[in-house]
Design a protein around this motif. Structure first.
Motif, PDB file in Angstrom:
ATOM      1  N   LEU A  48      -2.109   4.417  -6.582  1.00 25.30           N
ATOM      2  CA  LEU A  48      -2.636   4.084  -5.266  1.00 25.30           C
ATOM      3  C   LEU A  48      -2.664   2.585  -4.998  1.00 25.30           C
ATOM      4  O   LEU A  48      -3.079   2.147  -3.941  1.00 25.30           O
ATOM      5  N   GLY A  49      -2.258   1.804  -5.988  1.00 27.77           N
ATOM      6  CA  GLY A  49      -2.248   0.360  -5.820  1.00 27.77           C
ATOM      7  C   GLY A  49      -3.627  -0.257  -5.819  1.00 27.77           C
ATOM      8  O   GLY A  49      -3.859  -1.294  -5.197  1.00 27.77           O
ATOM      9  N   LEU A  50      -4.552   0.375  -6.531  1.00 26.76           N
ATOM     10  CA  LEU A  50      -5.943  -0.129  -6.574  1.00 26.76           C
ATOM     11  C   LEU A  50      -6.197  -0.969  -7.807  1.00 26.76           C
ATOM     12  O   LEU A  50      -5.549  -0.881  -8.788  1.00 26.76           O
ATOM     13  N   PHE A 105       1.469  13.968  -1.775  1.00 29.93           N
ATOM     14  CA  PHE A 105       2.615  13.105  -2.047  1.00 29.93           C
ATOM     15  C   PHE A 105       2.160  11.659  -1.984  1.00 29.93           C
ATOM     16  O   PHE A 105       1.441  11.279  -1.068  1.00 29.93           O
ATOM     17  N   ILE A 106       2.550  10.871  -2.973  1.00 29.50           N
ATOM     18  CA  ILE A 106       2.288   9.436  -2.968  1.00 29.50           C
ATOM     19  C   ILE A 106       3.644   8.747  -3.027  1.00 29.50           C
ATOM     20  O   ILE A 106       4.401   8.946  -3.981  1.00 29.50           O
ATOM     21  N   THR A 146       0.844  -1.184   0.000  1.00 32.33           N
ATOM     22  CA  THR A 146       0.000   0.000   0.000  1.00 32.33           C
ATOM     23  C   THR A 146       0.883   1.240   0.000  1.00 32.33           C
ATOM     24  O   THR A 146       1.778   1.356   0.829  1.00 32.33           O
ATOM     25  N   PRO A 147       0.651   2.147  -0.931  1.00 29.96           N
ATOM     26  CA  PRO A 147       1.495   3.340  -0.981  1.00 29.96           C
ATOM     27  C   PRO A 147       1.210   4.287   0.183  1.00 29.96           C
ATOM     28  O   PRO A 147       0.109   4.305   0.731  1.00 29.96           O
ATOM     29  N   LYS A 148       2.225   5.042   0.534  1.00 31.05           N
ATOM     30  CA  LYS A 148       2.088   6.056   1.580  1.00 31.05           C
ATOM     31  C   LYS A 148       1.558   7.322   0.915  1.00 31.05           C
ATOM     32  O   LYS A 148       2.174   7.869   0.006  1.00 31.05           O
ATOM     33  N   SER A 181     -13.103   8.586  -1.344  1.00 33.60           N
ATOM     34  CA  SER A 181     -14.018   7.828  -2.213  1.00 33.60           C
ATOM     35  C   SER A 181     -13.350   6.565  -2.752  1.00 33.60           C
ATOM     36  O   SER A 181     -14.033   5.605  -3.116  1.00 33.60           O
ATOM     37  N   LYS A 182     -12.035   6.563  -2.792  1.00 32.99           N
ATOM     38  CA  LYS A 182     -11.289   5.397  -3.264  1.00 32.99           C
ATOM     39  C   LYS A 182     -10.872   4.489  -2.110  1.00 32.99           C
ATOM     40  O   LYS A 182     -10.207   3.485  -2.308  1.00 32.99           O
ATOM     41  N   GLY A 183     -11.250   4.875  -0.888  1.00 34.33           N
ATOM     42  CA  GLY A 183     -10.917   4.069   0.279  1.00 34.33           C
ATOM     43  C   GLY A 183      -9.451   4.123   0.657  1.00 34.33           C
ATOM     44  O   GLY A 183      -8.936   3.200   1.285  1.00 34.33           O
TER      45      GLY A 183
END
Length: 87
Positions: A85-87, A60-61, A3-5, A26-28
């Motif tokens: 976001l790793g989704l 920042f991601i 999971t990205p920071k 909205s993307k959790g």
């Protein structure tokens, strides 16, 4: 995939900040929020991480500067945000 920071620098009563946080919510996506309304060390850190950044939000991601709310929304429209976001 880890999971990205996700980190976001905001100010109180900032509509753009609310819009960016709403999109992430909205993307959790969990994120760390730093309120820089009154300046202080968090604002100094934001300026250190993205020199010349004078507006909020600053997002920042995984330590990569994304920009503000408009840039975040553009990534989403282009279909690129979910991958970041790793989704």
């Amino acid at each position: 995939m880890a999971t990205p920071k996700v980190e976001i620098y905001t100010k109180f009563y900032c509509g753009y900040c609310q819009r960016a946080k709403s999109l992430l919510n909205s993307k959790g996506v969990e994120f760390t929020e730093y309120d820089v309304t009154m300046g202080g060390p968090d604002k100094d850190k934001m300026m250190e991480r993205k020199p010349g950044a004078s507006t909020v939000p600053q997002i920042f991601i995984d330590d990569k500067p994304i920009g503000g709310s408009d840039e975040l929304a553009a990534l989403d429209r282009e279909g690129k945000l979910d991958a970041l976001l790793g989704l």
